[in-house]
Design a protein around this motif. Structure first.
Motif, PDB file in Angstrom:
ATOM      1  N   ALA B  85       0.858  -1.180   0.000  1.00 18.13           N
ATOM      2  CA  ALA B  85       0.000   0.000   0.000  1.00 18.13           C
ATOM      3  C   ALA B  85       0.896   1.233   0.000  1.00 18.13           C
ATOM      4  O   ALA B  85       2.122   1.127   0.038  1.00 18.13           O
ATOM      5  CB  ALA B  85      -0.903   0.027   1.229  1.00 18.13           C
ATOM      6  N   SER B  86       0.278   2.396  -0.027  1.00 19.01           N
ATOM      7  CA  SER B  86       0.997   3.657   0.188  1.00 19.01           C
ATOM      8  C   SER B  86       0.729   4.116   1.608  1.00 19.01           C
ATOM      9  O   SER B  86      -0.393   3.994   2.109  1.00 19.01           O
ATOM     10  CB  SER B  86       0.548   4.721  -0.812  1.00 19.01           C
ATOM     11  N   TYR B  87       1.755   4.642   2.231  1.00 21.56           N
ATOM     12  CA  TYR B  87       1.658   5.083   3.621  1.00 21.56           C
ATOM     13  C   TYR B  87       1.985   6.561   3.702  1.00 21.56           C
ATOM     14  O   TYR B  87       2.979   7.024   3.131  1.00 21.56           O
ATOM     15  CB  TYR B  87       2.610   4.266   4.507  1.00 21.56           C
ATOM     16  N   PHE B  88       1.120   7.281   4.410  1.00 19.11           N
ATOM     17  CA  PHE B  88       1.258   8.738   4.509  1.00 19.11           C
ATOM     18  C   PHE B  88       1.310   9.164   5.972  1.00 19.11           C
ATOM     19  O   PHE B  88       0.580   8.618   6.810  1.00 19.11           O
ATOM     20  CB  PHE B  88       0.057   9.435   3.868  1.00 19.11           C
ATOM     21  N   CYS B  89       2.140  10.151   6.249  1.00 16.88           N
ATOM     22  CA  CYS B  89       2.061  10.791   7.555  1.00 16.88           C
ATOM     23  C   CYS B  89       1.261  12.087   7.406  1.00 16.88           C
ATOM     24  O   CYS B  89       1.205  12.678   6.325  1.00 16.88           O
ATOM     25  CB  CYS B  89       3.445  11.073   8.136  1.00 16.88           C
ATOM     26  N   ALA B  90       0.633  12.498   8.491  1.00 14.36           N
ATOM     27  CA  ALA B  90      -0.174  13.714   8.490  1.00 14.36           C
ATOM     28  C   ALA B  90       0.013  14.438   9.805  1.00 14.36           C
ATOM     29  O   ALA B  90       0.099  13.797  10.861  1.00 14.36           O
ATOM     30  CB  ALA B  90      -1.649  13.385   8.263  1.00 14.36           C
ATOM     31  N   THR B  91       0.066  15.736   9.746  1.00 17.59           N
ATOM     32  CA  THR B  91       0.259  16.541  10.949  1.00 17.59           C
ATOM     33  C   THR B  91      -0.750  17.679  10.982  1.00 17.59           C
ATOM     34  O   THR B  91      -1.263  18.107   9.943  1.00 17.59           O
ATOM     35  CB  THR B  91       1.667  17.151  10.994  1.00 17.59           C
ATOM     36  N   ASP B  92      -1.042  18.140  12.187  1.00 16.21           N
ATOM     37  CA  ASP B  92      -1.746  19.401  12.305  1.00 16.21           C
ATOM     38  C   ASP B  92      -0.933  20.318  13.212  1.00 16.21           C
ATOM     39  O   ASP B  92      -0.244  19.865  14.121  1.00 16.21           O
ATOM     40  CB  ASP B  92      -3.182  19.224  12.803  1.00 16.21           C
ATOM     41  N   SER B  93      -1.012  21.595  12.914  1.00 22.39           N
ATOM     42  CA  SER B  93      -0.104  22.563  13.510  1.00 22.39           C
ATOM     43  C   SER B  93      -0.455  22.865  14.952  1.00 22.39           C
ATOM     44  O   SER B  93      -1.623  22.844  15.346  1.00 22.39           O
ATOM     45  CB  SER B  93      -0.126  23.855  12.685  1.00 22.39           C
ATOM     46  N   LEU B  94       0.566  23.162  15.732  1.00 27.00           N
ATOM     47  CA  LEU B  94       0.379  23.532  17.124  1.00 27.00           C
ATOM     48  C   LEU B  94      -0.388  24.845  17.254  1.00 27.00           C
ATOM     49  O   LEU B  94      -0.982  25.109  18.296  1.00 27.00           O
ATOM     50  CB  LEU B  94       1.746  23.641  17.805  1.00 27.00           C
ATOM     51  N   SER B  95      -0.408  25.629  16.208  1.00 28.50           N
ATOM     52  CA  SER B  95      -1.087  26.930  16.276  1.00 28.50           C
ATOM     53  C   SER B  95      -2.590  26.784  16.367  1.00 28.50           C
ATOM     54  O   SER B  95      -3.303  27.719  16.678  1.00 28.50           O
ATOM     55  CB  SER B  95      -0.713  27.785  15.062  1.00 28.50           C
ATOM     56  N   GLY B  96      -3.081  25.583  16.100  1.00 28.19           N
ATOM     57  CA  GLY B  96      -4.486  25.332  16.341  1.00 28.19           C
ATOM     58  C   GLY B  96      -5.411  25.591  15.171  1.00 28.19           C
ATOM     59  O   GLY B  96      -5.119  26.382  14.304  1.00 28.19           O
ATOM     60  N   ASN B  97      -6.543  24.882  15.173  1.00 31.96           N
ATOM     61  CA  ASN B  97      -7.597  25.023  14.165  1.00 31.96           C
ATOM     62  C   ASN B  97      -7.025  24.990  12.754  1.00 31.96           C
ATOM     63  O   ASN B  97      -7.338  25.840  11.907  1.00 31.96           O
ATOM     64  CB  ASN B  97      -8.396  26.316  14.362  1.00 31.96           C
ATOM     65  N   THR B  98      -6.190  24.034  12.514  1.00 32.82           N
ATOM     66  CA  THR B  98      -5.567  23.891  11.201  1.00 32.82           C
ATOM     67  C   THR B  98      -5.890  22.519  10.636  1.00 32.82           C
ATOM     68  O   THR B  98      -6.147  21.575  11.386  1.00 32.82           O
ATOM     69  CB  THR B  98      -4.044  24.049  11.280  1.00 32.82           C
ATOM     70  N   PRO B  99      -5.905  22.406   9.333  1.00 36.16           N
ATOM     71  CA  PRO B  99      -6.235  21.116   8.734  1.00 36.16           C
ATOM     72  C   PRO B  99      -5.084  20.135   8.840  1.00 36.16           C
ATOM     73  O   PRO B  99      -3.941  20.523   9.075  1.00 36.16           O
ATOM     74  CB  PRO B  99      -6.482  21.482   7.276  1.00 36.16           C
ATOM     75  N   LEU B 100      -5.403  18.876   8.656  1.00 31.87           N
ATOM     76  CA  LEU B 100      -4.376  17.846   8.539  1.00 31.87           C
ATOM     77  C   LEU B 100      -3.640  18.051   7.219  1.00 31.87           C
ATOM     78  O   LEU B 100      -4.264  18.185   6.178  1.00 31.87           O
ATOM     79  CB  LEU B 100      -5.004  16.460   8.553  1.00 31.87           C
ATOM     80  N   VAL B 101      -2.331  18.057   7.289  1.00 33.30           N
ATOM     81  CA  VAL B 101      -1.513  18.211   6.090  1.00 33.30           C
ATOM     82  C   VAL B 101      -0.733  16.929   5.886  1.00 33.30           C
ATOM     83  O   VAL B 101      -0.053  16.451   6.802  1.00 33.30           O
ATOM     84  CB  VAL B 101      -0.565  19.421   6.216  1.00 33.30           C
ATOM     85  N   PHE B 102      -0.817  16.395   4.686  1.00 33.14           N
ATOM     86  CA  PHE B 102      -0.225  15.094   4.374  1.00 33.14           C
ATOM     87  C   PHE B 102       1.075  15.244   3.606  1.00 33.14           C
ATOM     88  O   PHE B 102       1.266  16.199   2.852  1.00 33.14           O
ATOM     89  CB  PHE B 102      -1.198  14.261   3.544  1.00 33.14           C
ATOM     90  N   GLY B 103       1.937  14.254   3.778  1.00 29.11           N
ATOM     91  CA  GLY B 103       3.139  14.152   2.976  1.00 29.11           C
ATOM     92  C   GLY B 103       2.834  13.467   1.658  1.00 29.11           C
ATOM     93  O   GLY B 103       1.681  13.174   1.334  1.00 29.11           O
TER      94      GLY B 103
END
Lengths: 114, 112
Positions: B85-103
């Motif tokens: 499969a393909s594997y992705f990491c995703a983060t959301d910013s500490l600044s808050g109320n931000t979308p998940l951003v994927f690699g």
């Protein structure tokens, strides 16, 4: 519903036409995301709705793209005057809220502009 | 913009071997998540690690997080053909109320 539902599954449209893509999130989820994925590529963020806050539209690639979320539930992504470079899979996801929660994805809409 | 960058872009291993994928990100985060995408469309959540955690396990998955290096790794032990499969990491910013951003993801192929 049991999961995030997107419709249609596939859409073929002629260049220049407008299209609407629909997303039904999981009931009770306040956060809703739209992403775009070209073949073999990663997920490109488009727009994010969180509760009653103003949506984060920072990922929309041009003013031909717009999205709305009615009643905090169903969302529609509209692409006006479609171009061939708009061809991609459009993915919608929802979550309970921002931070500390997983996102649940729909199966996407494959858009082909001919 | 993409916050996370996975490494390698593609990985091919034999069944039974371990697979390690890495993710680097740029800004301070609330948490980091790993997702899997089969040859289809929907992504499935695998594991979430919070910014104050260093390691987490779930079945054959082991995730580490090093906030000082802004990096995470996903280890799949005793891989199976079905892990392809393909594997992705995703983060959301500490600044808050931000979308998940994927690699951009790592494409894993497990050969039987």
């Amino acid at each position: 519903g049991a999961g995030v539902s997107q419709s249609p599954s596939n859409k073929v449209t002629e260049k220049g036409k407008d299209v609407e893509l629909r997303c039904d999130p999981i009931s009770g989820h306040t956060a809703l995301y739209w992403y775009r994925q070209s073949l073999g590529q990663g997920l490109e963020f488009l727009i994010y709705f969180q509760g009653n806050s103003a949506p984060d539209k920072s990922g929309l690639p041009s003013d031909r793209f717009s999205a709305e979320r009615t009643g905090g539930s169903v969302s529609t992504l509209t692409i006006q005057r479609t171009q061939q470079e708009d061809s991609a899979v459009y993915l919608c996801a929802s979550s309970l809220g921002q931070g500390f929660t997983e996102a649940f994805f729909g199966q996407g809409t494959r858009l082909t502009v001919v | 913009s993409q916050q996370g960058e996975e490494d390698p872009q593609a990985l091919s291993i034999q069944e039974g071997e371990n697979a390690t994928m890495n993710c680097s990100y740029k800004t301070s985060i609330n948490n980091l998540q790993w997702y899997r995408q089969n040859s289809g469309r929907g992504l499935v959540h695998l594991i979430l690690i919070r910014s104050n955690e260093r390691e987490k396990h779930s079945g054959r998955l082991r995730v580490t997080l090093d906030t000082s290096k802004k990096s995470s790794s996903l280890l799949i032990t005793a891989s199976r053909a079905a892990d392809t499969a393909s594997y992705f990491c995703a983060t959301d910013s500490l600044s808050g109320n931000t979308p998940l951003v994927f690699g951009k993801g790592t494409r894993l192929s497990v050969i039987a």
